[in-house]
Design a protein around this motif. Structure first.
Motif, PDB file in Angstrom:
ATOM      1  N   UNK A   1      -8.110  -8.919   3.211  1.00  0.00           N
ATOM      2  CA  UNK A   1      -7.806  -7.544   2.812  1.00  0.00           C
ATOM      3  C   UNK A   1      -8.497  -6.572   3.769  1.00  0.00           C
ATOM      4  N   UNK A   2      -9.733  -6.869   4.148  1.00  0.00           N
ATOM      5  CA  UNK A   2     -10.465  -6.002   5.083  1.00  0.00           C
ATOM      6  C   UNK A   2      -9.795  -5.974   6.456  1.00  0.00           C
ATOM      7  N   UNK A   3      -9.360  -7.124   6.933  1.00  0.00           N
ATOM      8  CA  UNK A   3      -8.676  -7.185   8.225  1.00  0.00           C
ATOM      9  C   UNK A   3      -7.368  -6.414   8.163  1.00  0.00           C
TER      10      UNK A   3
ATOM     11  N   UNK B   1      -9.568   5.254   2.161  1.00  0.00           N
ATOM     12  CA  UNK B   1     -10.310   4.182   1.492  1.00  0.00           C
ATOM     13  C   UNK B   1      -9.718   3.743   0.161  1.00  0.00           C
ATOM     14  N   UNK B   2      -9.041   4.611  -0.578  1.00  0.00           N
ATOM     15  CA  UNK B   2      -8.519   4.239  -1.897  1.00  0.00           C
ATOM     16  C   UNK B   2      -7.431   3.158  -1.834  1.00  0.00           C
ATOM     17  N   UNK B   3      -6.491   3.230  -0.897  1.00  0.00           N
ATOM     18  CA  UNK B   3      -5.506   2.136  -0.833  1.00  0.00           C
ATOM     19  C   UNK B   3      -6.149   0.779  -0.570  1.00  0.00           C
ATOM     20  N   UNK B   4      -7.196   0.770   0.240  1.00  0.00           N
ATOM     21  CA  UNK B   4      -7.927  -0.486   0.471  1.00  0.00           C
ATOM     22  C   UNK B   4      -8.503  -1.007  -0.835  1.00  0.00           C
ATOM     23  N   UNK B   5      -9.148  -0.132  -1.607  1.00  0.00           N
ATOM     24  CA  UNK B   5      -9.739  -0.541  -2.877  1.00  0.00           C
ATOM     25  C   UNK B   5      -8.663  -1.037  -3.843  1.00  0.00           C
ATOM     26  N   UNK B   6      -7.516  -0.358  -3.859  1.00  0.00           N
ATOM     27  CA  UNK B   6      -6.425  -0.755  -4.754  1.00  0.00           C
ATOM     28  C   UNK B   6      -5.863  -2.123  -4.363  1.00  0.00           C
ATOM     29  N   UNK B   7      -5.691  -2.353  -3.064  1.00  0.00           N
ATOM     30  CA  UNK B   7      -5.164  -3.644  -2.614  1.00  0.00           C
ATOM     31  C   UNK B   7      -6.196  -4.745  -2.786  1.00  0.00           C
TER      32      UNK B   7
END
Length: 181
Positions: free
Chosen positions: A113-115, A87-93
């Motif tokens: 970003x979610x896709x 989950x952290x890379x998603x939040x960072x991006x």
């Protein structure tokens, strides 16, 4: 590089499908070497993508955005932390996407970003499943689904890179645009 990386395996499968005789004579004997080339190219693509993420994050700091949760380096190393890498890379991006496009708050979700992140996770899960199954028992459907997911994540990554670069170009003008030239 993302496009080439996503196109390598479909090209090999297409040759196998269109001309099985040619495939078995010319490709099968060098399959191990071809797999090594594809793996090396994938690693090189990942290194360059990480470098791009770092530079994009550093650009935000250079234009004075100091309220960011993630540092340029942490946007990379979160990919390698067990459990948090889910989950952290998603939040960072997401923060990089929003900050680059001057969207506040930076934790606002964007469908692209979610896709991208959903496809990234799906591709890695499919790769894991494919690797734990016996190489001889893999079926063509599993391989095709994995390749389709890799192509989809590549398309999403390209859109993400272009959107961030365009957003950063409008944030600070020519000095950031030069980095992405």
């Amino acid at each position: 590089m993302i496009v080439i990386d996503a196109a390598l395996r479909p090209a090999i499968l297409l040759v196998a499908w269109l001309s099985p005789g040619t495939f078995s004579v010319y490709i099968t004997p060098v399959a191990g070497m071809a797999d090594g080339f594809v793996f090396g190219f994938k690693i090189l693509t990942m290194i360059l993508f990480c470098r791009w993420i770092y530079v994009a994050g550093r650009n935000l700091v250079e234009v004075g955005m100091d309220e960011l949760e993630f540092t340029p380096a942490s946007r990379i190393w979160w990919f390698f932390v067990p459990v948090a890498s889910l989950f952290k890379p998603f939040q960072a991006m997401r923060e990089l996407w929003n900050a680059s496009r001057n969207i506040w708050p930076h934790d606002t979700n964007d469908s692209l970003v979610s896709v991208w992140w959903g496809l990234w996770l799906a591709t890695n899960i499919l790769a894991y499943i494919s690797n734990i199954t016996n190489r001889d028992s893999r079926n063509l459907t599993t391989i095709v689904v994995h390749i389709a997911a890799e192509i989809a994540v590549a398309v999403a990554a390209i859109a993400l890179v272009r959107g961030i670069a365009k957003g950063q170009d409008s944030l600070a003008g020519s000095e950031i645009a030069e980095v992405f030239a």
